[in-house]
Scaffold this motif. Sequence first.
Motif, PDB file in Angstrom:
ATOM      1  N   VAL A   1     -10.695  -6.465  -7.511  1.00 36.05           N
ATOM      2  CA  VAL A   1     -11.860  -6.202  -6.671  1.00 36.05           C
ATOM      3  C   VAL A   1     -12.999  -5.662  -7.527  1.00 36.05           C
TER       4      VAL A   1
ATOM      5  N   VAL B   1     -10.718  -0.065  -7.160  1.00 36.39           N
ATOM      6  CA  VAL B   1     -11.793  -0.988  -7.529  1.00 36.39           C
ATOM      7  C   VAL B   1     -11.776  -1.135  -9.047  1.00 36.39           C
TER       8      VAL B   1
ATOM      9  N   LEU C   1     -13.959 -11.342  -3.649  1.00 32.99           N
ATOM     10  CA  LEU C   1     -13.643  -9.953  -3.984  1.00 32.99           C
ATOM     11  C   LEU C   1     -13.959  -9.595  -5.429  1.00 32.99           C
TER      12      LEU C   1
ATOM     13  N   ARG D   1      -9.591   4.508  -6.604  1.00 35.16           N
ATOM     14  CA  ARG D   1      -9.085   3.891  -5.384  1.00 35.16           C
ATOM     15  C   ARG D   1      -8.777   2.405  -5.554  1.00 35.16           C
TER      16      ARG D   1
ATOM     17  N   THR E   1     -20.850  -3.116  -1.316  1.00 30.69           N
ATOM     18  CA  THR E   1     -20.733  -2.098  -0.263  1.00 30.69           C
ATOM     19  C   THR E   1     -21.972  -1.245  -0.020  1.00 30.69           C
TER      20      THR E   1
ATOM     21  N   ASP F   1     -14.208   1.728   2.678  1.00 26.70           N
ATOM     22  CA  ASP F   1     -13.462   0.476   2.684  1.00 26.70           C
ATOM     23  C   ASP F   1     -13.610  -0.296   3.989  1.00 26.70           C
TER      24      ASP F   1
ATOM     25  N   LEU G   1      -3.919  -6.925  -3.328  1.00 32.34           N
ATOM     26  CA  LEU G   1      -5.198  -7.624  -3.447  1.00 32.34           C
ATOM     27  C   LEU G   1      -5.424  -8.160  -4.856  1.00 32.34           C
TER      28      LEU G   1
ATOM     29  N   ARG H   1      -6.688   4.105  -0.788  1.00 34.57           N
ATOM     30  CA  ARG H   1      -6.987   3.232  -1.912  1.00 34.57           C
ATOM     31  C   ARG H   1      -6.825   1.781  -1.452  1.00 34.57           C
ATOM     32  N   LEU H   2      -7.197   0.850  -2.305  1.00 33.44           N
ATOM     33  CA  LEU H   2      -7.055  -0.553  -1.976  1.00 33.44           C
ATOM     34  C   LEU H   2      -5.581  -0.963  -1.971  1.00 33.44           C
TER      35      LEU H   2
ATOM     36  N   LEU I   1     -14.463  -4.018   3.460  1.00 30.27           N
ATOM     37  CA  LEU I   1     -13.327  -4.733   2.892  1.00 30.27           C
ATOM     38  C   LEU I   1     -12.297  -5.056   3.971  1.00 30.27           C
ATOM     39  N   ARG I   2     -12.029  -4.091   4.857  1.00 33.63           N
ATOM     40  CA  ARG I   2     -11.047  -4.337   5.910  1.00 33.63           C
ATOM     41  C   ARG I   2     -11.499  -5.462   6.841  1.00 33.63           C
TER      42      ARG I   2
ATOM     43  N   ASP J   1     -16.824  -4.228  -6.890  1.00 33.72           N
ATOM     44  CA  ASP J   1     -17.885  -3.861  -5.948  1.00 33.72           C
ATOM     45  C   ASP J   1     -19.209  -4.195  -6.613  1.00 33.72           C
TER      46      ASP J   1
END
Length: 315
Positions: free
Chosen positions: A47, A92, A305, A90, A275, A285, A44, A39-40, A288-289, A49
């Motif tokens: 986020v 988002v 984001l 996750r 994405t 992800d 953060l 998951r995120l 994102l990384r 997407d």
Amino acid sequence: MATDSDADVPVPCLATAPTWRDAGITLPMPGLHDSEGPRLPDSLPPVVDAHVHLFPDRVFEAVWRWFDRYGWPIRYKLHTRQVVSFLLSRGVQRVVALHYAHRPGMARALNAYVAEVAREEPRVLGLATVLPGEPEATAVLEEAFAAGLRGVKIHCHVQCFAPDAPHLHEVYAACAKAGRPLVMHAGREPSSPHYHCDTYALCAAERVERVLKDHPTLKLCVPHLGADEFDAYARLLERHDNLWLDTTMALAGYFPVPLPRRALEVRPERILYGTDFPNLPYAWDRELRTLLGMKLDDAVLAGILGQNALQLYGA
């Protein structure tokens, strides 16, 4: 932001620069077997997407067959409600749902489908589609906006049109009148000989600039940071206040090209994180990384984001 001194300077034409085709970057490409996070990170900011595809089951499956054969192997063959559940579970917080029609008479049903998904799950920001030039295109969009859809997605490669073609003007005018953003895949990559048109003949940053000038109140978002004309689209961002770009697949390191960092730096408030989920050949992800590894300023990162997308779509 554009100034009087640079308003009439032509965008640099990249036709003489090496293209992805020149570099031998062609489809199909292999899938990656990279690891994915569960998951995120909780640290953060919110986020969003801003580039997720949702289709009815049979359309999804047809898209996957095309990609498996001509594009790349799809890692996440999930149907609509599985897609939404996967991302939200996750971490988002919102997803922008995109789709497109490849033949006349298809858009109304697709729009009704996505509108229903968005009604069921308010964290989905649904966009409409239309086939440019089809009968009643303006009416199709007006009905979609009345049903609550937040913008429009069209695709030069799939729908075989040039951004500055005359029959696009009614689509642009309908979006501008309603104040709804338009997401248009207008970059010439990723290209395939198995589209029914030559994407290099149709797509160019110069053509998109004509649209921006002819429709100054249109809010236009070009995905993939304008691949493969990254530098030209960064210049367009500097010059036009009605342009946004999303990062989709351009920051994942999947295509063997240098990271187009400048596009994120010139006007970061006009960049959206996206994405292409679920139609990915690598971990959900991965992009994102990469973005987190760029060590951007906290406020810039928060905008890219999620905040920029929420502002664009009025959410």
